[in-house]
Structures are given as structure tokens and as C-alpha cells.
Design an enzyme around this catalytic site. Structure first.
Site, PDB file in Angstrom:
ATOM      1  N   ALA A  61       0.744  -1.055   0.113  1.00  0.00           N
ATOM      2  CA  ALA A  61      -0.039  -0.163   0.075  1.00  0.00           C
ATOM      3  C   ALA A  61       0.768   1.152  -0.278  1.00  0.00           C
ATOM      4  O   ALA A  61       2.088   1.435   0.600  1.00  0.00           O
ATOM      5  CB  ALA A  61      -0.719  -0.234   1.237  1.00  0.00           C
ATOM      6  N   GLY A 100       0.718  -5.173   0.952  1.00  0.00           N
ATOM      7  CA  GLY A 100       0.013  -5.525   0.447  1.00  0.00           C
ATOM      8  C   GLY A 100       0.153  -6.267  -1.359  1.00  0.00           C
ATOM      9  O   GLY A 100      -0.324  -6.027  -1.575  1.00  0.00           O
ATOM     10  N   GLU A 103       0.074  -9.297  -0.916  1.00  0.00           N
ATOM     11  CA  GLU A 103      -1.367  -9.687  -0.424  1.00  0.00           C
ATOM     12  C   GLU A 103      -2.097 -10.053  -2.182  1.00  0.00           C
ATOM     13  O   GLU A 103      -2.772 -10.866  -2.085  1.00  0.00           O
ATOM     14  CB  GLU A 103      -2.099  -8.513   0.185  1.00  0.00           C
ATOM     15  CG  GLU A 103      -1.419  -8.724   1.372  1.00  0.00           C
ATOM     16  CD  GLU A 103      -1.964  -7.664   2.353  1.00  0.00           C
ATOM     17  OE1 GLU A 103      -1.866  -6.749   2.147  1.00  0.00           O
ATOM     18  OE2 GLU A 103      -2.991  -7.946   3.691  1.00  0.00           O
ATOM     19  N   GLU A 123       3.747  -5.201   7.586  1.00  0.00           N
ATOM     20  CA  GLU A 123       2.490  -4.609   8.322  1.00  0.00           C
ATOM     21  C   GLU A 123       3.151  -3.782   9.709  1.00  0.00           C
ATOM     22  O   GLU A 123       2.687  -2.988  10.053  1.00  0.00           O
ATOM     23  CB  GLU A 123       1.121  -4.572   7.942  1.00  0.00           C
ATOM     24  CG  GLU A 123       0.795  -4.888   6.874  1.00  0.00           C
ATOM     25  CD  GLU A 123       1.370  -5.768   5.433  1.00  0.00           C
ATOM     26  OE1 GLU A 123       2.436  -6.573   6.172  1.00  0.00           O
ATOM     27  OE2 GLU A 123       0.440  -5.648   4.561  1.00  0.00           O
TER      28      GLU A 123
HETATM   29  C1  3H9 Z   1       0.319  -2.371   3.443  1.00  0.00           C
HETATM   30  O1  3H9 Z   1       0.891  -2.501   2.895  1.00  0.00           O
HETATM   31  C2  3H9 Z   1      -1.512  -2.306   4.067  1.00  0.00           C
HETATM   32  C3  3H9 Z   1      -1.823  -3.593   3.890  1.00  0.00           C
HETATM   33  O2  3H9 Z   1      -1.749  -5.087   4.172  1.00  0.00           O
HETATM   34  C4  3H9 Z   1      -3.446  -3.533   3.755  1.00  0.00           C
HETATM   35  C5  3H9 Z   1      -3.898  -2.200   3.590  1.00  0.00           C
HETATM   36  C6  3H9 Z   1      -5.273  -1.279   3.594  1.00  0.00           C
HETATM   37  N1  3H9 Z   1       4.764   4.026  -0.350  1.00  0.00           N
HETATM   38  O3  3H9 Z   1      13.410   2.267   1.278  1.00  0.00           O
HETATM   39  P1  3H9 Z   1      14.007   2.852  -0.002  1.00  0.00           P
HETATM   40  C7  3H9 Z   1       9.373   5.170  -0.465  1.00  0.00           C
HETATM   41  S1  3H9 Z   1       1.271  -1.090   4.676  1.00  0.00           S
HETATM   42  C8  3H9 Z   1       5.062   4.962  -0.737  1.00  0.00           C
HETATM   43  O4  3H9 Z   1      14.563   4.105   0.003  1.00  0.00           O
HETATM   44  P2  3H9 Z   1      14.966   0.534  -0.473  1.00  0.00           P
HETATM   45  C9  3H9 Z   1      10.538   5.414   0.534  1.00  0.00           C
HETATM   46  O5  3H9 Z   1       9.596   6.594   0.752  1.00  0.00           O
HETATM   47  C10 3H9 Z   1       3.077  -0.803   3.422  1.00  0.00           C
HETATM   48  N2  3H9 Z   1       6.505   4.753  -0.234  1.00  0.00           N
HETATM   49  O6  3H9 Z   1      14.943   2.647  -0.722  1.00  0.00           O
HETATM   50  C11 3H9 Z   1      11.422   6.065  -0.435  1.00  0.00           C
HETATM   51  O7  3H9 Z   1      10.984   6.971  -1.125  1.00  0.00           O
HETATM   52  P3  3H9 Z   1      12.383   7.986  -0.973  1.00  0.00           P
HETATM   53  C12 3H9 Z   1       3.854  -2.160   3.731  1.00  0.00           C
HETATM   54  C13 3H9 Z   1       7.112   3.812  -0.145  1.00  0.00           C
HETATM   55  O8  3H9 Z   1      15.115   0.083  -1.541  1.00  0.00           O
HETATM   56  C14 3H9 Z   1      11.386   4.802  -1.577  1.00  0.00           C
HETATM   57  O9  3H9 Z   1      10.345   4.362  -1.994  1.00  0.00           O
HETATM   58  N3  3H9 Z   1       4.617  -1.920   2.672  1.00  0.00           N
HETATM   59  C15 3H9 Z   1       7.192   2.692   0.158  1.00  0.00           C
HETATM   60  O10 3H9 Z   1      16.643   0.733   0.549  1.00  0.00           O
HETATM   61  C16 3H9 Z   1      12.785   3.790  -1.883  1.00  0.00           C
HETATM   62  O11 3H9 Z   1      12.310   3.284  -0.581  1.00  0.00           O
HETATM   63  C17 3H9 Z   1       5.766  -2.133   3.837  1.00  0.00           C
HETATM   64  O12 3H9 Z   1       6.292  -2.026   4.786  1.00  0.00           O
HETATM   65  C18 3H9 Z   1       5.598   2.651  -0.326  1.00  0.00           C
HETATM   66  N4  3H9 Z   1       4.669   1.084   0.247  1.00  0.00           N
HETATM   67  O13 3H9 Z   1      14.382   0.087   0.564  1.00  0.00           O
HETATM   68  C19 3H9 Z   1       6.999  -1.888   2.811  1.00  0.00           C
HETATM   69  N5  3H9 Z   1       8.042   1.295   0.125  1.00  0.00           N
HETATM   70  O14 3H9 Z   1      12.726   8.284  -1.689  1.00  0.00           O
HETATM   71  C20 3H9 Z   1       8.018  -1.018   3.040  1.00  0.00           C
HETATM   72  C21 3H9 Z   1       8.669   2.913   0.073  1.00  0.00           C
HETATM   73  O15 3H9 Z   1      11.510   9.955  -1.142  1.00  0.00           O
HETATM   74  N6  3H9 Z   1       9.243  -0.365   2.157  1.00  0.00           N
HETATM   75  N7  3H9 Z   1       8.554   3.473  -0.453  1.00  0.00           N
HETATM   76  O16 3H9 Z   1      13.206   8.283   0.495  1.00  0.00           O
HETATM   77  C22 3H9 Z   1       9.908  -0.717   2.315  1.00  0.00           C
HETATM   78  O17 3H9 Z   1      10.162  -1.839   3.345  1.00  0.00           O
HETATM   79  C23 3H9 Z   1      11.521  -0.104   1.656  1.00  0.00           C
HETATM   80  O18 3H9 Z   1      11.027   0.963   0.746  1.00  0.00           O
HETATM   81  C24 3H9 Z   1      11.799  -1.225   0.225  1.00  0.00           C
HETATM   82  C25 3H9 Z   1      12.630  -0.768  -0.824  1.00  0.00           C
HETATM   83  C26 3H9 Z   1      12.352  -2.794   0.767  1.00  0.00           C
HETATM   84  C27 3H9 Z   1      10.320  -1.637  -0.433  1.00  0.00           C
END
Ligand code: 3H9
Length: 719
Positions: A61, A100, A103, A123
Site C-alpha cells: 500500500a 499489500g 497480498e 505491516e
Molecule cells: C500495507 O501494504 C498495508 C496493507 O496490508 C493493507 C492496506 C489496506 N509506500 O526504502 P527505500 C518509498 S502497508 C510509499 O529508500 P530500498 C520510500 O519512502 C505497506 N512509499 O529503498 C523511498 O522514498 P524516497 C507495506 C514507499 O531499496 C523510496 O520508496 N509495505 C513505500 O532501501 C525508496 O525506498 C512495506 O512496509 C510504500 N509502501 O527499500 C514496505 N515503500 O526516495 C516498505 C517505499 O522519497 N518499504 N517507499 O525517500 C520498504 O521496506 C523499502 O522501501 C523497500 C525498498 C524494501 C521496498
């Protein structure tokens, strides 16, 4: 957002296109809904593949949307529609499928992953649960114990592990989309009834009630007050005990509670704060995006005590060649043995070969002549460090960066000992240095952006969260710790016990209260510093330990304990007693209670009843007040820097976001009002006097934390 193409004649390919991680924003969800409808309505299309552009399936998400009004098609019906589709849908997972994103993949009928992909339901780390059916589908697919593990920890798993769990159907080293397209063609005519995970029974081990009980107890113990891990267990329990639809209803209820909780807001703030600290800036205007680091191939560590050993291990594990120098023969032998052991244990855990050959040991500082960067980690003694910096400056090539692992000494004084002060920065590691995530990169007035950029990049390469901070006594972390420790001692003087103060702080969420932490780190460390500062001395006129220093209240309690040889865990006595030296089980010590009674009597201090609120407010608000001073002084660029330092370096509970975020949650006007109250009661404690920036923020209408930088800028421009 979602692009549609028909490939190989009969496969509808939906590509998620929303850099950087193809998050499921409103527009993306709309795109997926539209493209699915198109794929299902085209008679030539017999099966569908969903993939993500740029080698990334989906990061879940869109976290940026969480604070605002939700719009666009909701995720749950979208995933249900994919699962209910009459044509097979295959997820082609490259890079990541998280939250998500996973999911969505669980709603597909098949999952093909690249061997380097990682999947997970993180999450919980954002204060949520997998609320788009993940908590109900995952246990049905991989079983309750494995699902509990993944959902309560949020850990990412490799494609190989996912295959073992049965989470993906196939892994490939080749082009995942091509493999998925071929797979989709093969399964085009296969019946789908057995592929819809929501229809699966949730197979449970016979002792499932015991399992849930055990997991719940473990989660409560480790959660330190966080509510999401507990809700995750409850959601999986619903999957195990209720039909799918009722389980989904329970998931929805639990998610609704979490979604609006302060903890979720704190954890989501912290997610972005961790990323914000990488975009560092200096008061000179130098910034992360305009300052290029210089590559470091070979590094050196000087001094192989506890810190030097940890730093050497961290560098070697990250693949750097390291020259490790210790001038004392006996220390060197012990260090070699300890470092090898640490490397071997680490390698065993990670299933790789130990990086023993990356390190060359030496007793002579001359052996660092050709390295690109040196980290000095000798005792915390300015005279000694100055000498080492003079030697390094004479020995090293002129381009070598010289860094000090000091926990608070003046970087500028060290820089002045060298030929190239612009190449000197502080690199403040936290013990154990190969484990703790935090690194404070300290720039002095002469440090160049090149040196800061290089130290920040080195920190990243060795797996640290690096925060660039200015030069002052204690930098950010230890400077804020001082008023916190000071208040804890004053509370003892006024009637509290170490057990009570610790209990309150641990209930708040700290891994350890202030006194248990002092016992662990050793009371003698601070004592030596206070002696060097001329603080830990009796009043020359009375011979008594003084309670007033330079017009400020001072508590000599820690000094008095050290004089008795009570250095904490290592001596078996400190603020607590231990069965034997080195034991970690702290027990209340009747000796200490009588000692406190006598101390109060000697100084005519009347013990009063101290409650939870007073402990929390005095310890935390005095620390927060110092945080505002740090922002005012420009030592930290923004509140995120302070919060990241406190969560990663000082075990501040992440679900409270960090001290500055916590202050914003409590309300800056309340923090100000309570500080005023305590300062009035203790006018000889300057750290309780509300600082100018705090007053200014309250006067400017308490802007949200994201807007503080504007007020800070104004305040600093008026200085
Ligand atoms: C969810 O899914 C809820 C659902 O179950 C249900 C809903 C109803 N959204 O970390 P990085 C941005 S909750 C928006 O530096 P990496 C991040 O801010 C979500 N932005 O790179 C950054 O922006 P900026 C569950 C996101 O390669 C840029 O992407 N998902 C999101 O070291 C690069 O990120 C998570 O918890 C996002 N979901 O790592 C995953 N994700 O360049 C969260 C990233 O402006 N994300 N951004 O600073 C991560 O764990 C890491 O970002 C990831 C990449 C492993 C994906």
C-alpha cells in the site's frame, strides 16, 4: 500506473508502473481494476500475468496515502475480484512483494518468483497488520506457525525460503516475466477451484491453542507496549478458528483499530524519518545531493578495545580490507582471538565464509600509511586521541580521511592536530559496534562535505543508519542523555528507588530503565569523564560530596557508588545487586536503599512520594527540551535526525516515534507547561528551563512536526 499489453497471443500482461516501488496508490488500484476488466473481457486472452516495472513487483500500500482521505477502489474487493477471476492470474515477482504487494500476489492463482526476490508482510513494523486479506490467506497457504512468524515479525524472506513454505509455486533465475507468461499459457485451461486460497481450510497443528498462547506471551514480552504485534496474533487466530468471511471481518475490525492509533502514526512517521536522515545537510549549505563521496577500499582501525573490535568486524564483514592496530601485545592477542570468534559466529549465522582474511593486524601505527580512511578507537581521553591524530597525520597519505570514534569529545580539537583538518570527522559507533545500527557522523567547523559524504557512505555500506550531526559535547545522543540521567539521579535524591524509575521507563517501552542500563554499561565510564571535568570531587571547604556545581544542582550519587567499587554488572554491585560479577539478573539491593536513606538524611533531603507521571515527565521532557536546544543550535538538521538517533542508539520505543515525535504527540504546549512547572520547583536545574525554540513553536500555533524546520530556520536566522 498499470499498463496493459497482450503477449504471446493469449496472455494479458498487466505491468504495475509507479516508481520507486510500484506502491498501490489510489491511481494504481484503479489501473489494476480497469486492466483486469479488460483482460477478462477480451476473448483472445486466456490467462493473465501481473508484474512490476523496473524489476520490482510491488512495495505494498502507498504509505504516503495513509494520513489522508482514502479514495479510489479499495484493495480488498480488488484482490477478491482477481481471485474470483475466471481466467488464471499469475504473479511474476521480481525484486520485492511486500505488504499489500504480497497480498495482491496471494490473490493471484499462481506465484512465480525470481531467485533474488524477497517477500514479506512487514505491516507490523508500520503499526498495522496485513489488512488486505494477508492475515487470512497466508495461514491457509503456508500453515499457522510459519504465518505467525512472518506476520508478527514482518521479516522479509528469500525466494528460496518462500518456495520451501509453499508461498510461491516456482522460482527462476531467468527473466521472471517470460517464465510467468509461458507458465500462464500452460495453465490457461486448468480449473481454478483449487487455486483460490480463501477457499482453503486453515490447517492447524493439534496443539494450536497452546501455540497461540505461547506466541501471544512471547509477543507481549518483546512488543514493549506496541499493539500491532498483538493484533497480528489475534488476526491469525481468527484465520485458524473462524470461516474465511468471519476471519476477514475480524481482520477489518483489528485493522480499523490499528489504523487510527497513535502508534501507527508514529511508526509511519519513523519509516519516512529513517529515509530522511540520508538526505543530510550542513549549516554551510552542503548537502547529500551535491557532495560526492570518495570511494574507500582500505580502512584502518586504531585501538582494539571493545569498540575497535566491533568496528573491525563491521568493516571486514562488509568486504573492506582492514588494518587493525593495537600497540599493546597482550591486547592485540586477545583482540585477534575475539575478532576471529565474532567473525566466525556471524558467518555461521549468515551461512557465509568468515572474512578472516580481510584483516591485517599490526602493532605499529606506520602500517596504516596507505589506507583510505582511519577510524581511531582508543580510550576516550582527549590527550591520547590528540597524540594519535598527530601521528596519523604524519604517517598517512595526505588524502586519508581521519575519523574518531569518540562518544562526545570535540572533533575540532582533533582536526587541529592534523595537516588536513577538512578530512577529519567523528564516527560515533554504538556498542556492540558490529550489531548496533546507529552511526553518528560528526562534522566539525573544518570538516569538508567530501569527508561527511564519505563517512555517510561508508556507514551505509557497513549496514548502519548514519545521521550527520554537528560538533558539540556529546553530539546529539549523549548530549540529550545527560539531562535524562541527571533527572533520574535527582528523583532518587527526592525519594524514588532505582527499581521504580526503571519500571516506569520500561513500561513506557525502553528496553532497559536508566539504572539497569547504567549497570550494564558500567558506572565507572561516566565517573572517569566527570573526574576529568573536575565534577566528581568533594567540596574543598566541607570535604562533603557537593550537591551544587557552578550554581547548578549536581547529584554525586553515581560518584559515591563508584568510590565504593560499585561499577555495575561487572563488579556484581551497582544500582542493583547481582549474584556474581558479570551476571545480568538485577535484584533490588537493600544496601542501596539504606545508603539512599542515609544520603538524604545527611543532606537534609525530605523524601516525597514520586509517581509515574513525575518520573516520565522529568526524565523525558528534560531530554526533549535538550533536543529542542540541539535543533536551535543547528547540531541536528531536523527532528527526524534526533528521533532516528534515539530509536537506533538508545532503545527509545519505536512505536512512540522518537522523543521529538513523542513531544508533538503529547502536545508542545503541554510539554512547555510541565517544564515550566518543574523549572519553577527546581530553579537550580537549567535543563528544565524551556528553551526558546519550544516556546516559539508553541507561539506559532504548534505546527505539525513536518513543518518544524521552517520555524527552526526562522529562529536560527534571528540568532
Ligand atoms: C500495507 O501494504 C498495508 C496493507 O496490508 C493493507 C492496506 C489496506 N509506500 O526504502 P527505500 C518509498 S502497508 C510509499 O529508500 P530500498 C520510500 O519512502 C505497506 N512509499 O529503498 C523511498 O522514498 P524516497 C507495506 C514507499 O531499496 C523510496 O520508496 N509495505 C513505500 O532501501 C525508496 O525506498 C512495506 O512496509 C510504500 N509502501 O527499500 C514496505 N515503500 O526516495 C516498505 C517505499 O522519497 N518499504 N517507499 O525517500 C520498504 O521496506 C523499502 O522501501 C523497500 C525498498 C524494501 C521496498
Amino acid at each position: 500506473m498499470a499498463q496493459y499489453t497482450r503477449v504471446s497471443g493469449s496472455v494479458g500482461l498487466i505491468t504495475l508502473q509507479s516508481p520507486p516501488v510500484n506502491a498501490l496508490s489510489a491511481a494504481m488500484r484503479q489501473g489494476i481494476v480497469d486492466m483486469m476488466q479488460r483482460a477478462l473481457s477480451e476473448p483472445e486472452v486466456k490467462s493473465v500475468v501481473i508484474c512490476g516495472q523496473n524489476g520490482i513487483f510491488c512495495g505494498g500500500a502507498d504509505i504516503k496515502e495513509f494520513g489522508g482521505q482514502m479514495s479510489g477502489p479499495p484493495l480488498i474487493p480488488m484482490i477478491h475480484a482477481i481471485e474470483a477471476a475466471s481466467k488464471p492470474v499469475v504473479a511474476a515477482i521480481e525484486g520485492i512483494a511486500l505488504g499489500g504487494g504480497l497480498e495482491l500476489a496471494l490473490g493471484c492463482h499462481y506465484r512465480i518468483a525470481h531467485s533474488k526476490a524477497r517477500v514479506g508482510l512487514p505491516e507490523v513494523t508500520l503499526g498495522l497488520l496485513p489488512g488486505a486479506g494477508g492475515s487470512q490467506r497466508l495461514p491457509r497457504l503456508i500453515g499457522v506457525p510459519a504465518a505467525l512468524d512472518l506476520i508478527t515479525t514482518g521479516r522479509h524472506v528469500t525466494a528460496a525460503e518462500a518456495l520451501k513454505f509453499g508461498l510461491v509455486d516456482q522460482i527462476t533465475d531467468h527473466n521472471t516475466v517470460n517464465v510467468a507468461v509461458k507458465f500462464a499459457q500452460r495453465v490457461a485451461d486448468q480449473p481454478l477451484d483449487a487455486r483460490r486460497i480463501s477457499t482453503y481450510p486453515c490447517l492447524c497443528p493439534s496443539d494450536v491453542a497452546v501455540l497461540f498462547e505461547e506466541v501471544m506471551q512471547r509477543v507481549r514480552r518483546t512488543a514493549r507496549g506496541a499493539i500491532a504485534p498483538i493484533a497480528c496474533v489475534q488476526a491469525v487466530r481468527a484465520a485458524a478458528t473462524l470461516p474465511y468471511n468471519q476471519g476477514m471481518e475480524r481482520e477489518r475490525e483489528l485493522m480499523a483499530t490499528l489504523f487510527t492509533s497513535g502508534q501507527a502514526r508514529a511508526l509511519q512517521y519513523f519509516f519516512f524519518a529513517q529515509r530522511a536522515v540520508g538526505r543530510w545537510s550542513m549549516p554551510s549549505g552542503a548537502r547529500w545531493d551535491t557532495s560526492k563521496p570518495r570511494p574507500v577500499h582500505k580502512a584502518a582501525v586504531i585501538g582494539l578495545g571493545t569498540m575497535g573490535r566491533g568496528i573491525t568486524v563491521a568493516l571486514a564483514q562488509a568486504g573492506f580490507s582492514v588494518v587493525a592496530v593495537e600497540t599493546q601485545e597482550k591486547q592485540l592477542m586477545e583482540a585477534k582471538q575475539a575478532i576471529s570468534g565474532m567473525l566466525e559466529r556471524g558467518a555461521k549465522r549468515r551461512g557465509v565464509a568468515p572474512a578472516l582474511d580481510k584483516i591485517n593486524y599490526g602493532r605499529n601505527i606506520q602500517s596504516v600509511a596507505d589506507v583510505d580512511l582511519v577510524i581511531e578507537a582508543v580510550f576516550e581521553d582527549m590527550a591520547l586521541k590528540k597524540k594519535v591524530f598527530q601521528q596519523l597525520s604524519a604517517v598517512c597519505k595526505p588524502s586519508t580521511f581521519l575519523c574518531s570514534n569518540t562518544s562526545g569529545l570535540d572533533i575540532d580539537q582533533l582536526a587541529c592536530q592534523t595537516r588536513n583538518p577538512e578530512l577529519v570527522v567523528g564516527m560515533h559507533f554504538f556498542a556492540p559496534a558490529h550489531v548496533m545500527k546507529l552511526l553518528e557522523v560528526v562534522y566539525g567547523p573544518k570538516s569538508s562535505p567530501l569527508a561527511v559524504a564519505t563517512a555517510m557512505q561508508l556507514g551505509k555500506k557497513i549496514g548502519k543508519v548514519s545521521v550527520a550531526v554537528g560538533n558539540c559535547r556529546g553530539f546529539v545522543g549523549n548530549r540529550m542523555l545527560k539531562p535524562y540521567l541527571e533527572q533520574a539521579l535527582f528523583l532518587l535524591e527526592e525519594g524514588a528507588t532505582p527499581e521504580f524509575v526503571d519500571q516506569v521507563l520500561e513500561e513506557f517501552g525502553f528496553a532497559m530503565g536508566v539504572f539497569r542500563m547504567s549497570d550494564l554499561s558500567g558506572l565507572d565510564v561516566g565517573w572517569k569523564v566527570r573526574m576529568a571535568d573536575g565534577l566528581a570531587m568533594p567540596d574543598p571547604t566541607t570535604g562533603q560530596p557537593t550537591r551544587l556545581r557552578q550554581g547548578r544542582r549536581y547529584s554525586p550519587l553515581g560518584d559515591l557508588l563508584c568510590e565504593q567499587g560499585r561499577f555495575g554488572q561487572k563488579t556484581g554491585r551497582g544500582w542493583y545487586q547481582y549474584d556474581k560479577p558479570g551476571s545480568q539478573v538485577a535484584k533490588p539491593d537493600p544496601w542501596l536503599h539504606s545508603f539512599l536513606d542515609e544520603y538524604r538524611a545527611r543532606h537534609a533531603l525530605v523524601a516525597h512520594r514520586i509517581d509515574h507521571q513525575e518520573v516520565l515527565e522529568r526524565c523525558l521532557y528534560s531530554m526533549i527540551n535538550e533536543g529542542f536546544r540541539i535543533l536551535e543550535d543547528g547540531i541536528a538538521a531536523g527532528p527526524e535526525d534526533i528521533d532516528v538517533i534515539y530509536v537506533f542508539g538508545y532503545s527509545w520505543p519505536r512505536h512512540h516515534g522518537g522523543p521529538m515525535f513523542y513531544a508533538a504527540t503529547v502536545g508542545l504546549n503541554k510539554v512547555l507547561e510541565r517544564l515550566e512547572h518543574y523549572y519553577q520547583a527546581h530553579p537550580d536545574v537549567p535543563s528544565l528551563q524551556p528553551c526558546h525554540l519550544l516556546r516559539k513553536l508553541v507561539a506559532s500555533g504548534r505546527p505539525p512536526i513536518q513543518k518544524w524546520r521552517e520555524v527552526i530556520k526562522k529562529v536560527r536566522s534571528q540568532l
